[in-house]
Design a protein around this motif. Structure first.
Motif, mmCIF file in Angstrom:
data_model
loop_
_atom_site.group_PDB
_atom_site.id
_atom_site.type_symbol
_atom_site.label_atom_id
_atom_site.label_comp_id
_atom_site.label_asym_id
_atom_site.label_seq_id
_atom_site.Cartn_x
_atom_site.Cartn_y
_atom_site.Cartn_z
ATOM 1 N N UNK A 1 -8.582 22.545 15.319
ATOM 2 C CA UNK A 1 -8.971 23.650 14.449
ATOM 3 C C UNK A 1 -8.203 23.601 13.133
ATOM 4 N N UNK A 2 -7.151 22.797 13.076
ATOM 5 C CA UNK A 2 -6.317 22.691 11.888
ATOM 6 C C UNK A 2 -6.602 21.406 11.112
ATOM 7 N N UNK A 3 -7.775 20.825 11.339
ATOM 8 C CA UNK A 3 -8.133 19.574 10.677
ATOM 9 C C UNK A 3 -9.588 19.636 10.246
ATOM 10 N N UNK A 4 -9.840 19.288 8.988
ATOM 11 C CA UNK A 4 -11.211 19.356 8.485
ATOM 12 C C UNK A 4 -11.896 17.998 8.435
ATOM 13 N N UNK A 5 -11.154 16.926 8.626
ATOM 14 C CA UNK A 5 -11.715 15.588 8.504
ATOM 15 C C UNK A 5 -12.382 15.098 9.782
ATOM 16 N N UNK A 20 0.134 17.228 4.029
ATOM 17 C CA UNK A 20 0.004 15.827 4.408
ATOM 18 C C UNK A 20 -0.864 15.077 3.403
ATOM 19 N N UNK A 21 -2.007 15.651 3.054
ATOM 20 C CA UNK A 21 -2.918 15.008 2.096
ATOM 21 C C UNK A 21 -2.224 14.837 0.749
ATOM 22 N N UNK A 22 -1.501 15.846 0.311
ATOM 23 C CA UNK A 22 -0.766 15.739 -0.945
ATOM 24 C C UNK A 22 0.338 14.700 -0.883
ATOM 25 N N UNK A 23 1.033 14.651 0.226
ATOM 26 C CA UNK A 23 2.140 13.708 0.377
ATOM 27 C C UNK A 23 1.649 12.265 0.378
ATOM 28 N N UNK A 24 0.644 11.960 1.192
ATOM 29 C CA UNK A 24 0.200 10.563 1.285
ATOM 30 C C UNK A 24 -0.490 10.082 0.010
ATOM 31 N N UNK A 25 -0.981 10.993 -0.805
ATOM 32 C CA UNK A 25 -1.595 10.591 -2.078
ATOM 33 C C UNK A 25 -0.541 10.011 -3.021
ATOM 34 N N UNK A 26 0.642 10.611 -3.031
ATOM 35 C CA UNK A 26 1.735 10.135 -3.883
ATOM 36 C C UNK A 26 3.028 10.775 -3.365
ATOM 37 N N UNK A 27 3.695 10.122 -2.413
ATOM 38 C CA UNK A 27 4.872 10.724 -1.771
ATOM 39 C C UNK A 27 5.960 11.165 -2.750
ATOM 40 N N UNK A 85 6.459 4.017 0.014
ATOM 41 C CA UNK A 85 5.868 3.551 -1.232
ATOM 42 C C UNK A 85 4.350 3.522 -1.202
ATOM 43 N N UNK A 86 3.748 3.509 -0.026
ATOM 44 C CA UNK A 86 2.295 3.446 0.116
ATOM 45 C C UNK A 86 1.661 4.743 -0.366
ATOM 46 N N UNK A 87 0.500 4.627 -1.021
ATOM 47 C CA UNK A 87 -0.248 5.798 -1.474
ATOM 48 C C UNK A 87 -1.668 5.706 -0.949
ATOM 49 N N UNK A 88 -2.117 6.764 -0.321
ATOM 50 C CA UNK A 88 -3.491 6.869 0.166
ATOM 51 C C UNK A 88 -4.181 7.886 -0.735
ATOM 52 N N UNK A 89 -4.725 7.397 -1.836
ATOM 53 C CA UNK A 89 -5.233 8.275 -2.889
ATOM 54 C C UNK A 89 -6.574 8.923 -2.561
ATOM 55 N N UNK A 90 -7.362 8.335 -1.667
ATOM 56 C CA UNK A 90 -8.669 8.889 -1.318
ATOM 57 C C UNK A 90 -8.462 10.107 -0.416
ATOM 58 N N UNK A 91 -8.742 11.299 -0.949
ATOM 59 C CA UNK A 91 -8.507 12.544 -0.213
ATOM 60 C C UNK A 91 -9.323 12.607 1.079
ATOM 61 N N UNK A 92 -10.542 12.057 1.071
ATOM 62 C CA UNK A 92 -11.358 12.073 2.288
ATOM 63 C C UNK A 92 -10.713 11.200 3.368
ATOM 64 N N UNK A 93 -10.222 10.028 2.983
ATOM 65 C CA UNK A 93 -9.504 9.186 3.940
ATOM 66 C C UNK A 93 -8.283 9.919 4.492
ATOM 67 N N UNK A 94 -7.578 10.631 3.618
ATOM 68 C CA UNK A 94 -6.377 11.350 4.048
ATOM 69 C C UNK A 94 -6.712 12.483 5.012
#
Length: 151
Positions: free
Chosen positions: A22-26, A97-104, A122-131
């Motif tokens: 219930x706490x996840x939209x993806x 989490x989504x904000x962090x993985x986009x640019x820690x 150092x890794x960045x997951x910039x695609x919000x849908x992937x995150x």
């Protein structure tokens, strides 16, 4: 109206714990595929030391990430900025989490209001849908809400 709202809230609370999903939209299935990008550094190991996802150990175990205090997995050496963020109240939610993985680094600088804050990730997951899909996956393989994950 207030009585109705209070009664409804009471019924919802007495109905039992909500599921973590219930706490996840993806999309958790898509998120499992996204996790391939994370496996070089992270694993998902449950409380019985069973591997849900084998992976590297340069990053902390991601089991039980939902609602966990940032920088708190016992025995893992976090960077000082992430530990500080946890001490200041950062617990992992989907939005953080989504904000962090986009640019820690940028996330920590903003959260801590400190332009000198750093991240060891150092890794960045910039695609919000992937995150959000990755978050949904991690939540889906974690413990039930209210259960305690091994830190």
């Amino acid at each position: 109206m207030k009585l109705f709202t209070a009664a409804t809230l009471g019924l919802l609370l007495s109905a039992g714990g909500a599921s973590a999903e219930a706490h996840a939209t993806g999309d958790a299935e898509k998120g499992e595929n996204v996790f391939r990008k994370c496996k070089a550094c992270h694993a998902v190991i449950d409380n019985d030391d069973e591997a849900i996802q084998k992976g590297g150990k340069t990053g902390p175990n991601l089991y039980g990430l939902f609602d966990r205090k940032a920088g708190s997995v016992e025995g893992f050496r976090y960077g000082a900025s992430l530990v500080e963020a946890g001490e200041k109240g950062l617990v992992w939610t989907e939005a953080d989490f989504v904000g962090y993985v986009a640019d820690p680094r940028k996330f920590l600088q903003t959260y801590l209001e400190d332009t000198k804050a750093k991240s060891k990730m150092g890794f960045k997951l910039k695609d919000a849908e992937d995150a959000t899909d990755l978050w949904a996956y991690l939540v889906s393989v974690g413990p039930e809400v209210g259960a305690t994950a091994k830190e």
